[in-house]
Design a protein around this motif. Structure first.
Motif, PDB file in Angstrom:
ATOM      1  N   PHE A 232       0.825  -1.212   0.000  1.00 16.31           N
ATOM      2  CA  PHE A 232       0.000   0.000   0.000  1.00 16.31           C
ATOM      3  C   PHE A 232       0.855   1.256   0.000  1.00 16.31           C
ATOM      4  N   ARG A 233       1.882   1.275   0.854  1.00 15.20           N
ATOM      5  CA  ARG A 233       2.778   2.428   0.869  1.00 15.20           C
ATOM      6  C   ARG A 233       4.231   1.972   0.946  1.00 15.20           C
ATOM      7  N   VAL A 234       4.656   1.498   2.098  1.00 17.96           N
ATOM      8  CA  VAL A 234       6.066   1.150   2.293  1.00 17.96           C
ATOM      9  C   VAL A 234       6.264  -0.348   2.421  1.00 17.96           C
ATOM     10  N   PHE A 235       5.509  -0.983   3.334  1.00 15.01           N
ATOM     11  CA  PHE A 235       5.780  -2.372   3.690  1.00 15.01           C
ATOM     12  C   PHE A 235       5.417  -3.339   2.564  1.00 15.01           C
ATOM     13  N   ALA A 236       6.382  -4.170   2.213  1.00 14.67           N
ATOM     14  CA  ALA A 236       6.175  -5.229   1.231  1.00 14.67           C
ATOM     15  C   ALA A 236       6.597  -6.540   1.874  1.00 14.67           C
ATOM     16  N   THR A 237       5.699  -7.493   1.907  1.00 15.23           N
ATOM     17  CA  THR A 237       5.989  -8.778   2.540  1.00 15.23           C
ATOM     18  C   THR A 237       5.630  -9.907   1.574  1.00 15.23           C
ATOM     19  N   GLU A 238       5.973 -11.140   1.997  1.00  9.65           N
ATOM     20  CA  GLU A 238       5.655 -12.305   1.178  1.00  9.65           C
ATOM     21  C   GLU A 238       4.249 -12.825   1.473  1.00  9.65           C
ATOM     22  N   ARG A 239       3.526 -12.195   2.398  1.00  4.92           N
ATOM     23  CA  ARG A 239       2.177 -12.647   2.720  1.00  4.92           C
ATOM     24  C   ARG A 239       1.212 -12.383   1.562  1.00  4.92           C
ATOM     25  N   GLU A 240       0.145 -13.166   1.527  1.00  2.00           N
ATOM     26  CA  GLU A 240      -0.901 -12.935   0.538  1.00  2.00           C
ATOM     27  C   GLU A 240      -1.638 -11.645   0.889  1.00  2.00           C
ATOM     28  N   PRO A 241      -1.913 -10.800  -0.104  1.00  2.00           N
ATOM     29  CA  PRO A 241      -2.622  -9.548   0.193  1.00  2.00           C
ATOM     30  C   PRO A 241      -4.047  -9.800   0.670  1.00  2.00           C
ATOM     31  N   GLU A 242      -4.528  -8.924   1.561  1.00  2.00           N
ATOM     32  CA  GLU A 242      -5.909  -8.980   2.058  1.00  2.00           C
ATOM     33  C   GLU A 242      -6.698  -7.820   1.473  1.00  2.00           C
ATOM     34  N   THR A 243      -7.990  -8.024   1.334  1.00  2.00           N
ATOM     35  CA  THR A 243      -8.869  -6.954   0.867  1.00  2.00           C
ATOM     36  C   THR A 243      -9.254  -6.072   2.049  1.00  2.00           C
ATOM     37  N   LEU A 266      -9.998   0.456  -5.640  1.00  2.21           N
ATOM     38  CA  LEU A 266     -11.296   0.603  -6.291  1.00  2.21           C
ATOM     39  C   LEU A 266     -12.148   1.554  -5.463  1.00  2.21           C
ATOM     40  N   LEU A 267     -12.731   2.548  -6.103  1.00  2.00           N
ATOM     41  CA  LEU A 267     -13.578   3.522  -5.419  1.00  2.00           C
ATOM     42  C   LEU A 267     -15.022   3.300  -5.840  1.00  2.00           C
ATOM     43  N   THR A 268     -15.909   3.175  -4.847  1.00  2.00           N
ATOM     44  CA  THR A 268     -17.341   2.994  -5.112  1.00  2.00           C
ATOM     45  C   THR A 268     -18.104   4.160  -4.504  1.00  2.00           C
ATOM     46  N   ASP A 269     -18.759   4.948  -5.342  1.00  2.00           N
ATOM     47  CA  ASP A 269     -19.517   6.109  -4.871  1.00  2.00           C
ATOM     48  C   ASP A 269     -20.867   5.675  -4.314  1.00  2.00           C
ATOM     49  N   ASN A 270     -21.275   6.326  -3.232  1.00  2.08           N
ATOM     50  CA  ASN A 270     -22.575   6.094  -2.618  1.00  2.08           C
ATOM     51  C   ASN A 270     -23.531   7.235  -2.953  1.00  2.08           C
ATOM     52  N   PRO A 271     -24.854   7.005  -2.884  1.00  4.02           N
ATOM     53  CA  PRO A 271     -25.837   8.057  -3.222  1.00  4.02           C
ATOM     54  C   PRO A 271     -25.699   9.319  -2.381  1.00  4.02           C
ATOM     55  N   ASP A 272     -25.180   9.198  -1.146  1.00  7.38           N
ATOM     56  CA  ASP A 272     -25.055  10.372  -0.277  1.00  7.38           C
ATOM     57  C   ASP A 272     -23.716  11.099  -0.464  1.00  7.38           C
ATOM     58  N   ASP A 273     -22.981  10.764  -1.534  1.00  7.01           N
ATOM     59  CA  ASP A 273     -21.682  11.366  -1.872  1.00  7.01           C
ATOM     60  C   ASP A 273     -20.530  10.849  -1.018  1.00  7.01           C
ATOM     61  N   SER A 274     -20.789   9.901  -0.129  1.00  6.30           N
ATOM     62  CA  SER A 274     -19.681   9.221   0.541  1.00  6.30           C
ATOM     63  C   SER A 274     -19.126   8.180  -0.432  1.00  6.30           C
ATOM     64  N   LEU A 275     -18.058   7.523  -0.058  1.00  6.47           N
ATOM     65  CA  LEU A 275     -17.524   6.477  -0.932  1.00  6.47           C
ATOM     66  C   LEU A 275     -16.903   5.367  -0.104  1.00  6.47           C
ATOM     67  N   VAL A 276     -16.725   4.229  -0.752  1.00  9.71           N
ATOM     68  CA  VAL A 276     -16.033   3.097  -0.151  1.00  9.71           C
ATOM     69  C   VAL A 276     -14.731   2.893  -0.919  1.00  9.71           C
ATOM     70  N   TYR A 277     -13.640   2.907  -0.183  1.00  8.02           N
ATOM     71  CA  TYR A 277     -12.309   2.700  -0.760  1.00  8.02           C
ATOM     72  C   TYR A 277     -11.916   1.255  -0.522  1.00  8.02           C
ATOM     73  N   GLU A 278     -11.569   0.550  -1.602  1.00  9.63           N
ATOM     74  CA  GLU A 278     -11.186  -0.858  -1.504  1.00  9.63           C
ATOM     75  C   GLU A 278      -9.803  -1.054  -2.109  1.00  9.63           C
ATOM     76  N   VAL A 279      -8.973  -1.820  -1.416  1.00 13.53           N
ATOM     77  CA  VAL A 279      -7.618  -2.081  -1.901  1.00 13.53           C
ATOM     78  C   VAL A 279      -7.139  -3.414  -1.353  1.00 13.53           C
ATOM     79  N   ARG A 280      -6.243  -4.073  -2.080  1.00 17.68           N
ATOM     80  CA  ARG A 280      -5.620  -5.304  -1.598  1.00 17.68           C
ATOM     81  C   ARG A 280      -4.196  -4.980  -1.192  1.00 17.68           C
ATOM     82  N   ALA A 281      -3.840  -5.317   0.054  1.00 19.81           N
ATOM     83  CA  ALA A 281      -2.536  -4.943   0.592  1.00 19.81           C
ATOM     84  C   ALA A 281      -1.970  -6.061   1.446  1.00 19.81           C
ATOM     85  N   THR A 282      -0.648  -6.229   1.379  1.00 12.09           N
ATOM     86  CA  THR A 282       0.010  -7.252   2.195  1.00 12.09           C
ATOM     87  C   THR A 282       0.139  -6.816   3.652  1.00 12.09           C
TER      88      THR A 282
END
Length: 335
Positions: A232-243, A266-282
């Motif tokens: 995601f930013r700095v840490f890189a490991t051999e583990r499988e990434p999690e959602t 992945l960004l998913t917009d909501n009707p109230d203008d909020s959003l859900v941020y989704e990413v896979r990271a180790t």
């Protein structure tokens, strides 16, 4: 001696000296004198001639290498105006680079690049390089950073003393693979011989670094790009990434849309203008640390263990501010 009294062999030796200093700065004056086949006084005259022609250089005995301060023969790279501006502007952002040693040298490089540009380009960019420099104590030690660069380019194993926060220094050997900058700090990826695995090291935590006589050719399938894909930013490991899924309020959402951290996001917009941020990271905790700067404007949705960790941190913050015994509508956490 030429027909007009010009010593062509002398010119050849001076040109050889010029190219040798640029191509192999680690060679000592003694080694260069031996290669040129001249004595100390003649070598001194050649150096004075180069300096008179606009090349300022010196041999740094502590770093054991030549340092070029100025080179009048530096030609403008074959770059478009946009490309030159982009490089200079990027170097102008080095105030955010938490490495004083690198920042000062990059600023010198940008100054040289400005010197061979049109006056209009130089005028537009020179102010970016005249701001305050990073304090000398910030980031990795100059000698350590220089050793890391040499180790990576010469593919030589290094012995280091490494000190993590809240831990005693460790002594071990590393095969250095790649240097890079993330979030303003310098990092090194390399094979840790004590752990028998590739690890990421922060340069400012390396107290001492010594080149060994051991060279290496085995990179153990290391690939910088592939290693960073699930980081995601700095840490890189051999583990499988999690959602990881995080909700951001309508206030924070526009700012989140401006950021990019990982190809999987992945960004998913909501009707109230909020959003859900989704990413896979180790290392999902890095996503939490990043999101927490938004205070009550974020909520961890998954994974469940990270959500519980976020709630624990919020409870700790409530206690820190002496609010444990009363309700607070400003902190929205659903348990």
């Amino acid at each position: 001696m030429g027909a007009n009294g010009f010593d062509s062999s002398k010119l050849e030796r001076v040109l050889y000296l010029y190219m040798a200093i640029k191509a192999t700065p680690g060679k000592s004056p003694g080694e260069l004198r031996q290669e040129l086949g001249v004595g100390t006084s003649t070598y001194g005259r050649y150096c004075a001639l180069l300096k008179g022609l606009g090349m300022d250089f010196r041999f740094d005995r502590k770093a054991r290498r030549h340092v070029i301060e100025k080179d009048a023969f530096l030609t403008a790279p074959d770059l478009t105006l946009d490309e030159r501006l982009a490089i200079i502007l990027a170097m102008g952002r080095l105030g955010g680079l938490q490495e004083s040693f690198l920042a000062s040298r990059a600023r010198k490089a940008a100054t040289k690049l400005l010197a061979v540009n049109e006056a209009s380009v130089a005028a537009a960019c020179s102010a970016l390089l005249s701001g305050p420099e990073m304090p000398a104590h910030v980031g990795g030690r100059g000698q350590v950073v220089d050793t890391l660069f040499r180790a990576v380019t010469e593919r030589r194993r290094i012995a280091v003393s490494y000190a993590k926060p809240h831990a005693e220094p460790e002594e071990f050997e590393v095969d250095p693979y790649q240097l890079y900058v993330l979030d303003g700090a310098l990092y090194l990826d390399g094979y840790h011989w004590g752990r028998r695995a590739v690890r990421c090291f922060k340069a400012c935590r390396i107290r001492r670094a010594r080149l060994t006589e051991i060279t290496f050719t085995n990179n153990r399938d290391y690939a910088y790009h592939e290693r960073r894909l699930s980081s995601f930013r700095v840490f890189a490991t051999e583990r499988e990434p999690e959602t990881v899924r995080i909700w951001f309020s309508p206030f924070a959402a526009p700012y989140i849309r401006e950021e990019y951290h990982n190809p999987s996001q992945l960004l998913t917009d909501n009707p109230d203008d909020s959003l859900v941020y989704e990413v896979r990271a180790t290392e999902p905790r890095e996503v939490l640390w990043w999101a927490m700067r938004w205070g009550a404007d974020f909520e961890v949705l998954e994974p469940e263990w990270l959500r519980e960790e976020a709630m624990e941190k919020v409870r700790g913050m409530v206690g820190r501010y002496g609010m444990g015994g009363r309700e607070s509508k400003s902190i929205a956490v659903t348990e």
